[in-house]
Motif scaffolding. Structure first.
Motif, PDB file in Angstrom:
ATOM      1  N   ARG A  35      22.177   7.704  47.454  1.00  0.00           N
ATOM      2  CA  ARG A  35      22.346   8.592  46.316  1.00  0.00           C
ATOM      3  C   ARG A  35      23.225   9.776  46.701  1.00  0.00           C
ATOM      4  NH1 ARG A  35      21.846   7.844  40.887  1.00  0.00           N
ATOM      5  NH2 ARG A  35      20.718   9.508  39.825  1.00  0.00           N
ATOM      6  N   GLN A  36      24.251  10.045  45.862  1.00  0.00           N
ATOM      7  CA  GLN A  36      25.194  11.118  46.139  1.00  0.00           C
ATOM      8  C   GLN A  36      25.284  12.039  44.925  1.00  0.00           C
ATOM      9  OE1 GLN A  36      27.038  11.234  49.080  1.00  0.00           O
ATOM     10  NE2 GLN A  36      26.362   9.261  49.897  1.00  0.00           N
ATOM     11  N   LEU A  37      25.396  13.334  45.213  1.00  0.00           N
ATOM     12  CA  LEU A  37      25.716  14.307  44.174  1.00  0.00           C
ATOM     13  C   LEU A  37      27.206  14.619  44.303  1.00  0.00           C
ATOM     14  CD1 LEU A  37      25.051  16.403  41.980  1.00  0.00           C
ATOM     15  CD2 LEU A  37      24.445  18.006  43.822  1.00  0.00           C
ATOM     16  N   SER A  38      27.969  14.349  43.242  1.00  0.00           N
ATOM     17  CA  SER A  38      29.399  14.649  43.276  1.00  0.00           C
ATOM     18  C   SER A  38      29.671  15.865  42.398  1.00  0.00           C
ATOM     19  CB  SER A  38      30.214  13.445  42.799  1.00  0.00           C
ATOM     20  OG  SER A  38      30.177  13.319  41.392  1.00  0.00           O
ATOM     21  N   TYR A  39      30.621  16.685  42.820  1.00  0.00           N
ATOM     22  CA  TYR A  39      31.002  17.860  42.037  1.00  0.00           C
ATOM     23  C   TYR A  39      32.376  18.335  42.495  1.00  0.00           C
ATOM     24  CZ  TYR A  39      29.179  20.233  46.227  1.00  0.00           C
ATOM     25  OH  TYR A  39      28.926  20.629  47.520  1.00  0.00           O
ATOM     26  N   LEU A  40      33.002  19.183  41.686  1.00  0.00           N
ATOM     27  CA  LEU A  40      34.265  19.808  42.034  1.00  0.00           C
ATOM     28  C   LEU A  40      33.997  21.255  42.435  1.00  0.00           C
ATOM     29  CD1 LEU A  40      36.610  18.551  39.165  1.00  0.00           C
ATOM     30  CD2 LEU A  40      36.130  17.465  41.364  1.00  0.00           C
ATOM     31  N   SER A  41      34.528  21.666  43.591  1.00  0.00           N
ATOM     32  CA  SER A  41      34.358  23.046  44.033  1.00  0.00           C
ATOM     33  C   SER A  41      35.352  23.339  45.168  1.00  0.00           C
ATOM     34  CB  SER A  41      32.936  23.288  44.534  1.00  0.00           C
ATOM     35  OG  SER A  41      32.766  24.621  44.965  1.00  0.00           O
ATOM     36  N   PRO A  42      36.189  24.373  45.008  1.00  0.00           N
ATOM     37  CA  PRO A  42      36.322  25.239  43.828  1.00  0.00           C
ATOM     38  C   PRO A  42      36.920  24.483  42.635  1.00  0.00           C
ATOM     39  CG  PRO A  42      37.312  26.236  45.797  1.00  0.00           C
ATOM     40  CD  PRO A  42      37.063  24.810  46.109  1.00  0.00           C
ATOM     41  N   CYS A  43      36.515  24.897  41.452  1.00  0.00           N
ATOM     42  CA  CYS A  43      36.961  24.195  40.247  1.00  0.00           C
ATOM     43  C   CYS A  43      38.477  24.275  40.067  1.00  0.00           C
ATOM     44  CB  CYS A  43      36.263  24.773  39.015  1.00  0.00           C
ATOM     45  SG  CYS A  43      34.517  24.363  38.922  1.00  0.00           S
ATOM     46  N   ALA A  44      39.063  25.445  40.367  1.00  0.00           N
ATOM     47  CA  ALA A  44      40.505  25.618  40.168  1.00  0.00           C
ATOM     48  C   ALA A  44      41.309  24.657  41.041  1.00  0.00           C
ATOM     49  CB  ALA A  44      40.908  27.056  40.453  1.00  0.00           C
ATOM     50  N   GLU A  45      40.783  24.343  42.228  1.00  0.00           N
ATOM     51  CA  GLU A  45      41.459  23.403  43.122  1.00  0.00           C
ATOM     52  C   GLU A  45      41.087  21.957  42.807  1.00  0.00           C
ATOM     53  OE1 GLU A  45      40.786  24.401  47.196  1.00  0.00           O
ATOM     54  OE2 GLU A  45      41.138  26.534  46.862  1.00  0.00           O
ATOM     55  N   ARG A  46      40.080  21.787  41.952  1.00  0.00           N
ATOM     56  CA  ARG A  46      39.581  20.442  41.601  1.00  0.00           C
ATOM     57  C   ARG A  46      39.294  19.633  42.869  1.00  0.00           C
ATOM     58  NH1 ARG A  46      43.668  17.712  38.282  1.00  0.00           N
ATOM     59  NH2 ARG A  46      45.224  19.139  39.119  1.00  0.00           N
ATOM     60  N   LYS A  47      38.590  20.292  43.792  1.00  0.00           N
ATOM     61  CA  LYS A  47      38.252  19.673  45.076  1.00  0.00           C
ATOM     62  C   LYS A  47      36.970  18.853  44.923  1.00  0.00           C
ATOM     63  CE  LYS A  47      38.910  22.030  48.797  1.00  0.00           C
ATOM     64  NZ  LYS A  47      38.763  23.063  49.853  1.00  0.00           N
ATOM     65  N   LEU A  48      37.068  17.545  45.126  1.00  0.00           N
ATOM     66  CA  LEU A  48      35.929  16.646  44.967  1.00  0.00           C
ATOM     67  C   LEU A  48      35.082  16.629  46.230  1.00  0.00           C
ATOM     68  CD1 LEU A  48      34.334  14.439  43.456  1.00  0.00           C
ATOM     69  CD2 LEU A  48      35.986  12.772  44.361  1.00  0.00           C
ATOM     70  N   VAL A  49      33.778  16.897  46.050  1.00  0.00           N
ATOM     71  CA  VAL A  49      32.826  16.925  47.161  1.00  0.00           C
ATOM     72  C   VAL A  49      31.689  15.945  46.859  1.00  0.00           C
ATOM     73  CG1 VAL A  49      31.302  18.365  48.560  1.00  0.00           C
ATOM     74  CG2 VAL A  49      33.375  19.358  47.541  1.00  0.00           C
ATOM     75  N   LEU A  50      31.266  15.206  47.883  1.00  0.00           N
ATOM     76  CA  LEU A  50      30.078  14.355  47.791  1.00  0.00           C
ATOM     77  C   LEU A  50      29.001  14.914  48.705  1.00  0.00           C
ATOM     78  CD1 LEU A  50      31.273  10.621  47.788  1.00  0.00           C
ATOM     79  CD2 LEU A  50      30.742  12.090  45.840  1.00  0.00           C
ATOM     80  N   ARG A  51      27.779  15.044  48.184  1.00  0.00           N
ATOM     81  CA  ARG A  51      26.643  15.550  48.961  1.00  0.00           C
ATOM     82  C   ARG A  51      25.565  14.476  49.007  1.00  0.00           C
ATOM     83  NH1 ARG A  51      21.731  18.537  48.167  1.00  0.00           N
ATOM     84  NH2 ARG A  51      21.428  20.188  49.734  1.00  0.00           N
ATOM     85  N   ASP A  52      25.249  13.999  50.198  1.00  0.00           N
ATOM     86  CA  ASP A  52      24.236  12.968  50.379  1.00  0.00           C
ATOM     87  C   ASP A  52      22.859  13.553  50.083  1.00  0.00           C
ATOM     88  OD1 ASP A  52      22.259  11.188  51.766  1.00  0.00           O
ATOM     89  OD2 ASP A  52      24.090  10.122  52.335  1.00  0.00           O
ATOM     90  N   VAL A  53      22.163  12.948  49.156  1.00  0.00           N
ATOM     91  CA  VAL A  53      20.855  13.475  48.748  1.00  0.00           C
ATOM     92  C   VAL A  53      19.847  13.382  49.881  1.00  0.00           C
ATOM     93  CG1 VAL A  53      18.914  13.107  47.173  1.00  0.00           C
ATOM     94  CG2 VAL A  53      21.258  13.001  46.307  1.00  0.00           C
ATOM     95  N   ARG A  54      19.965  12.347  50.718  1.00  0.00           N
ATOM     96  CA  ARG A  54      18.957  12.127  51.758  1.00  0.00           C
ATOM     97  C   ARG A  54      19.071  13.134  52.895  1.00  0.00           C
ATOM     98  NH1 ARG A  54      18.938   6.222  54.089  1.00  0.00           N
ATOM     99  NH2 ARG A  54      18.750   5.863  51.835  1.00  0.00           N
ATOM    100  N   ASN A  55      20.268  13.309  53.437  1.00  0.00           N
ATOM    101  CA  ASN A  55      20.405  14.194  54.596  1.00  0.00           C
ATOM    102  C   ASN A  55      21.130  15.501  54.287  1.00  0.00           C
ATOM    103  OD1 ASN A  55      23.135  13.499  54.420  1.00  0.00           O
ATOM    104  ND2 ASN A  55      23.007  11.998  56.075  1.00  0.00           N
TER     105      ASN A  55
END
Length: 211
Positions: A35-55
């Motif tokens: 399971r991954q949480l994906s989001y853009l941050s910083p929004c202006a750079e539209r930088k895609l980040v994935l955060r592993d829910v488990r670790n």
């Protein structure tokens, strides 16, 4: 604009944990069974980040990402697909596919910013050369790019049919098009003509439309 992103445990017994500031376009997806949480941050750079829910490990995937990524199974392999664009309001860009153990691969340029899907035999379907009358639907696999249909304005207006066949709205002339059935071997069958956009819902649709 973005905001501060927090996560919280399922029962709410722990205080919320701050994950990122200036975050937007949050969604959860499952990649390789994790399971991954994906989001853009910083929004202006539209930088895609994935955060592993488990670790709780985070990794930056790319910048200038349009919209949200998708986790798909292509030819039995779990991959991440997303589109990058030169500007935030662009309607087309570069489609990328990436697996955990391989570097990102550019599928095609000038691909539509919007839905892509998977064909019956495990290829990635996307629309290229987007214009007011749709674009070219192609199937991408690591060893080939195959033309499927032209003037495609909608993918899956009626969802999936028997045998996981897909429906398309193709041959669009600016007002109406043909409702097509796409089989796993990439052959198409015309189900109806004169079908306008946004007229399909489940197994019902409008045809023979003249304005």
């Amino acid at each position: 604009g973005g905001g501060t992103l927090f996560t919280v445990d399922a029962v709410g017994s722990e205080p919320p944990v701050q994950v990122a500031s200036d975050a937007c376009n949050m969604r959860y997806l499952t990649l390789n069974g994790r399971r991954q949480l994906s989001y853009l941050s910083p929004c202006a750079e539209r930088k895609l980040v994935l955060r592993d829910v488990r670790n709780e490990a985070s990794r930056v995937i790319d910048t200038n990402v349009a919209g949200a990524p998708s986790a798909r199974t292509l030819s039995g392999q779990s991959v991440l697909t997303y589109v990058t664009t030169e500007s935030q309001d662009a309607t087309e860009g570069t489609l990328w596919v990436m697996s955990d153990d391989q570097a990102k691969v550019a599928v095609a340029e000038n691909t539509r910013v919007g839905p892509s899907t998977v064909s019956g035999d495990g290829g990635l379907l996307t629309v290229l050369d987007w214009a007011s009358t749709g674009g070219r639907l192609v199937e991408w696999k690591p060893d080939a790019l195959t033309e499927v249909a032209s003037g495609v304005i909608e993918l899956g207006p009626l969802g999936r049919m028997e045998n996981e066949d897909l429906t398309l709205l193709g041959n669009f002339d600016g007002l109406t098009g043909d409702l097509l059935r796409l089989r796993a071997d990439l052959t198409t069958e015309v189900l109806a003509q004169g079908v306008p956009t946004r007229s399909g819902n489940a197994d019902a649709f409008l045809a023979n439309f003249e304005g």
